[in-house]
Write an enzyme that holds these catalytic residues in place. Structure first.
Site, PDB file in Angstrom:
ATOM      1  N   ASP A 218       0.766  10.960  -1.824  1.00 26.14           N
ATOM      2  CA  ASP A 218      -0.423  10.492  -1.107  1.00 26.14           C
ATOM      3  C   ASP A 218      -0.917  11.647  -0.253  1.00 26.14           C
ATOM      4  O   ASP A 218      -0.654  11.708   0.931  1.00 26.14           O
ATOM      5  CB  ASP A 218      -0.070   9.280  -0.244  1.00 26.14           C
ATOM      6  CG  ASP A 218      -1.281   8.671   0.445  1.00 26.14           C
ATOM      7  OD1 ASP A 218      -2.415   9.064   0.144  1.00 26.14           O
ATOM      8  OD2 ASP A 218      -1.085   7.798   1.304  1.00 26.14           O
TER       9      ASP A 218
ATOM     10  N   ASP B 157      -7.162   9.476  -3.393  1.00 26.52           N
ATOM     11  CA  ASP B 157      -6.372   8.742  -2.392  1.00 26.52           C
ATOM     12  C   ASP B 157      -6.413   7.260  -2.737  1.00 26.52           C
ATOM     13  O   ASP B 157      -7.219   6.528  -2.206  1.00 26.52           O
ATOM     14  CB  ASP B 157      -6.925   9.010  -0.996  1.00 26.52           C
ATOM     15  CG  ASP B 157      -6.108   8.340   0.103  1.00 26.52           C
ATOM     16  OD1 ASP B 157      -4.974   7.895  -0.158  1.00 26.52           O
ATOM     17  OD2 ASP B 157      -6.605   8.252   1.238  1.00 26.52           O
TER      18      ASP B 157
ATOM     19  N   HIS C 284      -0.056   4.326  -3.471  1.00 16.97           N
ATOM     20  CA  HIS C 284      -0.781   3.095  -3.166  1.00 16.97           C
ATOM     21  C   HIS C 284      -2.078   3.053  -3.953  1.00 16.97           C
ATOM     22  O   HIS C 284      -2.598   4.086  -4.379  1.00 16.97           O
ATOM     23  CB  HIS C 284      -1.039   2.951  -1.658  1.00 16.97           C
ATOM     24  CG  HIS C 284      -1.998   3.949  -1.093  1.00 16.97           C
ATOM     25  ND1 HIS C 284      -3.352   3.722  -1.005  1.00 16.97           N
ATOM     26  CD2 HIS C 284      -1.799   5.188  -0.591  1.00 16.97           C
ATOM     27  CE1 HIS C 284      -3.949   4.770  -0.454  1.00 16.97           C
ATOM     28  NE2 HIS C 284      -3.028   5.682  -0.207  1.00 16.97           N
TER      29      HIS C 284
ATOM     30  N   GLU D 277      -1.493   0.091   2.009  1.00 15.49           N
ATOM     31  CA  GLU D 277      -1.283   1.325   2.766  1.00 15.49           C
ATOM     32  C   GLU D 277      -2.404   1.578   3.756  1.00 15.49           C
ATOM     33  O   GLU D 277      -2.169   1.978   4.888  1.00 15.49           O
ATOM     34  CB  GLU D 277      -1.148   2.508   1.799  1.00 15.49           C
ATOM     35  CG  GLU D 277      -0.739   3.819   2.466  1.00 15.49           C
ATOM     36  CD  GLU D 277      -1.904   4.654   2.970  1.00 15.49           C
ATOM     37  OE1 GLU D 277      -1.649   5.599   3.720  1.00 15.49           O
ATOM     38  OE2 GLU D 277      -3.078   4.362   2.640  1.00 15.49           O
ATOM     39  N   GLU D 278      -3.635   1.311   3.351  1.00 15.35           N
ATOM     40  CA  GLU D 278      -4.773   1.575   4.230  1.00 15.35           C
ATOM     41  C   GLU D 278      -4.800   0.640   5.436  1.00 15.35           C
ATOM     42  O   GLU D 278      -5.530   0.878   6.388  1.00 15.35           O
ATOM     43  CB  GLU D 278      -6.091   1.469   3.447  1.00 15.35           C
ATOM     44  CG  GLU D 278      -6.219   2.455   2.291  1.00 15.35           C
ATOM     45  CD  GLU D 278      -6.395   3.903   2.719  1.00 15.35           C
ATOM     46  OE1 GLU D 278      -6.444   4.198   3.933  1.00 15.35           O
ATOM     47  OE2 GLU D 278      -6.472   4.755   1.826  1.00 15.35           O
TER      48      GLU D 278
ATOM     49  N   ASP E  56      -4.739   0.753  -2.891  1.00 18.66           N
ATOM     50  CA  ASP E  56      -5.834   0.221  -2.081  1.00 18.66           C
ATOM     51  C   ASP E  56      -6.658   1.380  -1.543  1.00 18.66           C
ATOM     52  O   ASP E  56      -6.221   2.531  -1.547  1.00 18.66           O
ATOM     53  CB  ASP E  56      -5.309  -0.665  -0.941  1.00 18.66           C
ATOM     54  CG  ASP E  56      -4.341   0.055  -0.010  1.00 18.66           C
ATOM     55  OD1 ASP E  56      -3.516   0.858  -0.493  1.00 18.66           O
ATOM     56  OD2 ASP E  56      -4.401  -0.187   1.207  1.00 18.66           O
TER      57      ASP E  56
END
Length: 156
Positions: A130, A67, A34, A101-102, A36
């Site tokens: 991740d 991340d 991801h 994702e967040e 974001d």
């Protein structure tokens, strides 16, 4: 797209699906990542602007560097290296890169369901890129996880 409590639709960023290689002799590996990030401000303890990637003594600092923009870029760079060296690809590559994702990967489950007979039909392995590094030289390798629970709470 999901609905806000007031009934308005919330437009979601697209999920990027990519693939390279269709050799039936090779396994197909799907890499997930991801791009974001969680919000950040310099006053949160950052020594540099969190949204400007900064190199200090060979280390990169910036929101999402580990991340999860760095790991996403690592897989893309691995593919680029194989191509630049004109090496045969050891696997067929598929990529799923999302931007929610967040926030609980909104919309991803629906996409996975819609694409399971098409894009994902030949996937043999999935690598979820991740995770963290335990030290400068030792990455973590997560080989399993237990169930997750997600909640939406509205307070009035």
């Amino acid at each position: 797209s999901p609905q806000l409590p007031d009934g308005r639709d919330l437009p979601l960023p697209p999920v990027i699906l990519g693939e390279l290689g269709k050799d039936p002799q090779n396994p197909t590996v799907c890499f997930y990542g991801h791009v974001d990030v969680q919000p950040a401000k310099k006053e949160d303890g950052w020594k540099t602007d969190p949204y400007t990637l900064t190199e200090i003594n060979g280390n990169l600092y910036g929101r999402g560097a580990t991340d999860n923009k760095g790991p996403v870029l690592a897989w893309i760079n691995a593919v680029a290296t194989f191509r630049a060296l004109k090496l045969a690809m050891p696997v067929n590559f598929k990529f799923v890169i999302e931007g929610m994702e967040e926030a609980g990967s909104l919309g991803l489950e629906k996409l996975l369901e819609e694409e399971k007979q098409c894009f994902f039909s030949d996937v043999d392995y999935i690598v979820i890129s991740d995770n963290l590094w335990l030290s400068n030289k030792k990455p973590a390798l997560t080989y399993g996880s237990r169930g997750s629970a997600c909640f939406f709470v509205e307070v009035k």
